[in-house]
Design an enzyme around this catalytic site. Structure first.
Site, PDB file in Angstrom:
ATOM      1  N   GLU A 230      12.719 -19.421  -2.461  1.00 40.71           N
ATOM      2  CA  GLU A 230      13.812 -20.357  -2.732  1.00 40.71           C
ATOM      3  C   GLU A 230      13.969 -21.360  -1.594  1.00 40.71           C
ATOM      4  OE1 GLU A 230      18.148 -19.196  -3.729  1.00 40.71           O
ATOM      5  OE2 GLU A 230      16.748 -18.316  -5.182  1.00 40.71           O
TER       6      GLU A 230
ATOM      7  N   ASP B  41       0.812  -1.213   0.000  1.00 44.29           N
ATOM      8  CA  ASP B  41       0.000   0.000   0.000  1.00 44.29           C
ATOM      9  C   ASP B  41       0.852   1.273   0.000  1.00 44.29           C
ATOM     10  OD1 ASP B  41      -2.810   1.155   0.728  1.00 44.29           O
ATOM     11  OD2 ASP B  41      -1.481   2.043   2.228  1.00 44.29           O
TER      12      ASP B  41
END
Ligand code: GLC
Length: 586
Positions: free
Chosen positions: A289, A233
């Site tokens: 990952e 935001d």
């Protein structure tokens, strides 16, 4: 002895095989799907207005969970939720008092976990809104900071200001987005704090490493609960000029309380915002990952000039930022007056400025701006969805836009709850208010449009719900919803995923866009943006002799799906759009 040796050898073999299987499993589990989001439709849910499960007139998490099958039916596989965290609701959740808990009227953390689990089962990814620029003034951090509790003194932007004739004056001329000084006097601390939105939303101080650390931990907390990423935001507001210089006057208005009074060169789009987003990108990439699965992604909200927005994709050294910064051009640059050339130019501009290797995105609406039917006109709903769905890249739909819901602009001042509108007063609230686009979702013609069983809802339901609702549109032979559904289906075609894009204004009222991919039928979208019927010839635009078959038509079309068209005789009624398949004719 031999038997014992054999047993040992067998055991060792088994162990080895197990370890190999484990590491293969590990490897598999850690594979990251880097690209799932590149052609996704993200559906924005405004939780307060989506579905109320317990009859209190306010939407909630259980309500959203109960509607997840609706997304399966529609073809939506990713949703993003406006804030669901603990909040005093001054800015309806964009003022967070606890970043790690759920607003009680929306439910509990268990409800959230259930939402995620059900969504996963249905193949739907969930993105959360993340509000970094400010917390609520009811957040523990702010209370501690106001009381100068050790470790929290500098969590927010505090300043003494000046004193003139015994009166305290803010340190500079900065104004809040919601009007008035951006500096709020705090009696307990005897200092001003910066608040670029309402006074209940103090700006956090990102020059304090403890703030960044705390926010990193918040992101990880929700990642662990299974979200696939964040919508960030107001990202271009996070840092301000260190020297607190006055902003120059814009000349646009003489009202010093108006946000338009100043040219915001010191409070918006500061260089450090990009570094912050790059830092969070790395956090998300590292997380993906480590744990595998879908790449956890980030989409950023920042209304700014195009080059500034583009910088969020990556900086000049190629350091990656947001997966995509929202493209608000359909909201800010185009409207019902725009010509066909305006559309082609504006779309092209984004594609030209976007750094190579990235995905475009198109935001058609959100909770801060009038709805498509009210911005472009009710007749444009299908054409705008055709555009959204056939452009290259990502489409973003605000809840209700698939039905063509309209703003309820006639909400009385007494029923108005949007803070900036309330502050604007009875004479000025109407066009400032964001309530009109936030009214409850219109599911059916039942009480409160099927949104809630309560006697009154937090915002009134749009009175047009008796006709305009999902149930009606599901039953009708043709409807906005059905058009939307068929467009989403079409998006799985290779040509829309990977095809090239070309657009052209055929005259000032009609434009066409073409998607092409070797070995695949091409797609043509033709849109009339005017209030006049138009007949166009696309022969030159599509070159080869082609067979034109209609794939999607709007609700009021004279054409039928499957119908053949002659390239030099395409008739479009006012605001009509058509999606056409092109196959080389033998
Ligand atoms: C974003 C939100 C908006 C909110 C503001 C302050 O622009 O979309 O609804 O009022 O940030 O948090």
């Amino acid at each position: 002895m031999a038997w014992k040796l054999l047993k040992l050898a067998l055991c060792l073999c088994w162990l080895l095989a197990e370890t190999q299987a484990d590491s293969a499993k590990d490897k598999k589990a850690k594979e990251v799907d880097d690209n799932w989001w590149r052609h996704e439709v993200f559906y924005q849910i405004y939780p307060r207005s989506f579905k109320d499960s317990n009859g209190d007139g306010i939407g909630d998490l259980k309500g959203i969970t109960s509607k997840l099958p609706y997304f399966v039916e529609t073809g939506i596989t990713a949703i993003w939720l406006s804030p669901i965290y603990s909040s005093p609701m001054v800015d309806f959740g964009y003022d967070i008092s606890d970043y790690r808990d759920i607003y009680p009227d929306y439910g509990t953390l268990d409800d959230f976990d259930e939402l995620i689990a059900t969504a996963n089962q249905l193949g739907i990814k969930v993105i959360l809104d993340f509000v970094p620029n400010h917390s609520s003034d009811k957040h523990e951090w702010f209370k501690k900071s106001a009381a100068r509790v050790s470790g929290y003194e500098d969590f927010y932007v505090w300043e003494d200001g000046t004193e003139e004739n015994g009166e305290r004056k803010p340190p500079n001329n900065w104004v809040s987005v919601f009007s008035g000084s951006a500096w709020q006097w705090h009696e307990e601390r005897k200092q001003f704090y910066l608040r670029q939105f309402t006074k209940g939303q103090p700006d956090l101080n990102y020059r304090n490493p403890a703030v960044l650390q705390a926010m990193d931990a918040v992101l990880t907390y929700w990642l662990k609960r299974g979200v696939s990423g964040f919508r960030i935001d107001a990202v271009n507001y996070v840092f301000e000029d260190k020297q607190l210089r006055d902003e120059p006057l814009s000349g646009a208005t003489s009202d010093p309380n108006s946000v338009d009074y100043l040219n915001h060169i010191y409070t918006r789009n500061q260089e450090e915002n990009y570094g912050l987003i790059q830092h969070w990108r790395k956090l998300l990439d590292d997380y993906s990952e480590k744990y595998g699965g879908p790449a956890r992604i980030m989409m950023t909200e920042g209304y700014a000039e195009l080059p500034q927005v583009m910088e969020f994709y990556e900086d000049e050294n190629g350091v990656q930022g947001a997966n995509f910064p929202f493209n608000f051009d359909f909201i800010t640059e185009l409207n019902s007056e725009s010509t066909a050339q305006d559309f082609v130019f504006t779309i092209q501009r984004w594609l030209i400025y976007m750094p190579p290797g990235h995905s475009a995105n198109w935001v058609m609406g959100n909770h801060d701006n009038p709805r498509v039917a009210s911005r472009y006109g009710a007749k444009s709903v299908d054409a705008m969805n055709m555009l959204l769905m056939t452009l290259p890249g990502i489409g973003i739909t605000y809840n209700g836009e698939e039905l063509g819901m309209e703003d309820y602009r006639d909400i009385s001042f007494e029923d108005t709850v949007d803070q900036p509108a309330c502050e604007a007063g009875k004479d000025n609230y109407k066009w400032i208010s964001r309530d009109p686009e936030r009214t409850p979702m219109q599911w059916s013609d039942e009480k409160n449009a099927g949104f809630s069983t309560a006697d009154s809802t937090w915002l009134p339901v749009h009175p047009n719900y008796q006709e305009l609702n999902l149930a009606n549109q599901q039953l009708a032979p043709s409807s906005h919803y059905k058009v939307y559904q068929s467009l989403i289906k079409l998006r799985s075609s290779k040509v829309l995923k990977d095809g090239t894009y070309t657009a052209q204004a055929l005259n000032r009222r009609v434009f066409a866009l073409k998607r092409e991919l070797r070995g695949q039928p091409s797609l043509l979208t033709v849109i009339n943006v005017s209030n006049r019927t138009q007949q166009v010839d696309v022969s030159d635009f599509i070159d080869l002799p082609n067979r034109l078959t209609l794939l999607v038509v709007g609700v009021n079309s004279q054409y039928r799906v499957g119908e053949r068209l002659k390239p030099d005789e395409i008739r479009l009624t006012p605001y009509e759009g058509l999606v056409i398949q092109l196959k080389p004719s033998k």
